[in-house]
Design a protein around this motif. Structure first.
Motif, PDB file in Angstrom:
ATOM      1  N   ARG A  77      -4.935 -18.187 -11.720  1.00 23.81           N
ATOM      2  CA  ARG A  77      -6.043 -18.074 -10.763  1.00 23.81           C
ATOM      3  C   ARG A  77      -7.319 -17.518 -11.374  1.00 23.81           C
ATOM      4  N   GLY A  78      -7.311 -17.185 -12.655  1.00 18.81           N
ATOM      5  CA  GLY A  78      -8.512 -16.713 -13.334  1.00 18.81           C
ATOM      6  C   GLY A  78      -8.868 -15.269 -13.039  1.00 18.81           C
ATOM      7  N   TRP A  79      -7.874 -14.432 -12.818  1.00 14.87           N
ATOM      8  CA  TRP A  79      -8.111 -13.030 -12.487  1.00 14.87           C
ATOM      9  C   TRP A  79      -7.998 -12.107 -13.690  1.00 14.87           C
ATOM     10  N   VAL A  80      -7.777 -12.630 -14.867  1.00 14.03           N
ATOM     11  CA  VAL A  80      -7.470 -11.791 -16.031  1.00 14.03           C
ATOM     12  C   VAL A  80      -8.626 -10.838 -16.333  1.00 14.03           C
ATOM     13  N   GLU A  81      -9.863 -11.330 -16.312  1.00 13.10           N
ATOM     14  CA  GLU A  81     -11.011 -10.478 -16.639  1.00 13.10           C
ATOM     15  C   GLU A  81     -11.189  -9.364 -15.609  1.00 13.10           C
ATOM     16  N   ARG A  82     -11.025  -9.705 -14.346  1.00 13.10           N
ATOM     17  CA  ARG A  82     -11.184  -8.684 -13.297  1.00 13.10           C
ATOM     18  C   ARG A  82     -10.098  -7.619 -13.398  1.00 13.10           C
ATOM     19  N   LEU A  83      -8.877  -8.041 -13.685  1.00 12.45           N
ATOM     20  CA  LEU A  83      -7.785  -7.074 -13.819  1.00 12.45           C
ATOM     21  C   LEU A  83      -7.992  -6.168 -15.025  1.00 12.45           C
ATOM     22  N   ALA A  84      -8.512  -6.735 -16.105  1.00  9.06           N
ATOM     23  CA  ALA A  84      -8.794  -5.909 -17.288  1.00  9.06           C
ATOM     24  C   ALA A  84      -9.891  -4.892 -16.965  1.00  9.06           C
ATOM     25  N   GLY A  85     -10.891  -5.299 -16.202  1.00  7.49           N
ATOM     26  CA  GLY A  85     -11.931  -4.361 -15.765  1.00  7.49           C
ATOM     27  C   GLY A  85     -11.359  -3.271 -14.882  1.00  7.49           C
ATOM     28  N   ASN A 144      -9.535  -6.411 -26.821  1.00  2.16           N
ATOM     29  CA  ASN A 144     -10.824  -6.804 -27.383  1.00  2.16           C
ATOM     30  C   ASN A 144     -11.549  -7.758 -26.456  1.00  2.16           C
ATOM     31  N   GLY A 145     -12.859  -7.601 -26.380  1.00  5.81           N
ATOM     32  CA  GLY A 145     -13.681  -8.516 -25.614  1.00  5.81           C
ATOM     33  C   GLY A 145     -13.742  -8.233 -24.135  1.00  5.81           C
ATOM     34  N   VAL A 146     -13.029  -7.232 -23.645  1.00  5.33           N
ATOM     35  CA  VAL A 146     -13.092  -6.910 -22.219  1.00  5.33           C
ATOM     36  C   VAL A 146     -14.433  -6.257 -21.910  1.00  5.33           C
ATOM     37  N   VAL A 147     -14.753  -5.201 -22.628  1.00  9.20           N
ATOM     38  CA  VAL A 147     -16.047  -4.534 -22.481  1.00  9.20           C
ATOM     39  C   VAL A 147     -16.869  -4.860 -23.723  1.00  9.20           C
ATOM     40  N   THR A 148     -17.972  -5.579 -23.509  1.00  7.56           N
ATOM     41  CA  THR A 148     -18.822  -5.966 -24.639  1.00  7.56           C
ATOM     42  C   THR A 148     -20.057  -5.090 -24.760  1.00  7.56           C
TER      43      THR A 148
END
Length: 177
Positions: A77-85, A144-148
């Protein structure tokens, strides 16, 4: 015996002719080394398969751990970035250290940019100096790459511009001096 020979053999009719044709086809297949089709399965026309049990080895039908299923759903569902945040917010004291976490807190996370608010202007300056180190610590803890990038804000001051009618100027000040 070929099908032409079966058809040419005298006197065979109906079911007898069909049996003879089937025996001829089986004999021909055996000569070519083709294995026969077992009963209960569909041949080349259908894709029916018998049910197999998973046995002692791992199988896709075996029960899966809840964490693995949740990770698969989040990826689909494309939630990976939000969950990492969200992990950055939840694990903030462990990622940056207890002392720094007492004086600064994450406020927002969007498109790889983490906004952090400090208690005082001195701590805001300190955070700006430690910006690269903080990004490295967060990358080591979350990925890596979560917070740039890191955006540091000072303490929030009260806003004197409120209400439908406000007077221009700096707001209420000491008038006794």
């Amino acid at each position: 015996m070929s099908t032409a020979e079966v058809a040419g053999s005298g006197g065979l009719r109906g079911a007898d002719l069909a049996r003879a044709a089937l025996e001829a086809a089986r004999a021909s297949a055996k000569e070519r080394g083709v294995r026969g089709v077992r009963k209960g399965t569909a041949g080349a026309t259908g894709r029916r398969r018998r049910r197999r049990w998973s046995g002692p080895g791992p199988d896709d039908r075996d029960p899966q751990p809840l964490g693995r299923l949740a990770a698969r759903i989040a990826a689909d569902r494309g939630w990976v970035e939000r969950l990492a945040g969200g992990q950055v917010f939840a694990r903030w004291p462990k990622l940056v250290g207890e002392e720094l976490a007492e004086h600064a807190r994450p406020v927002a996370f969007e498109n790889g940019e983490l906004t952090v608010q400090a208690d005082s202007t001195a701590w805001a300056t300190q955070l700006r100096l430690l910006q690269r180190e903080l990004i490295k610590r967060i990358a080591a803890g979350v990925g890596n790459g979560v917070v740039t990038s890191l955006k540091v804000q000072g303490p929030a001051a009260p806003n004197w511009r409120f209400g439908p009618r406000h007077a221009p100027g700096r707001g209420p000040r000491d008038t006794y001096g």
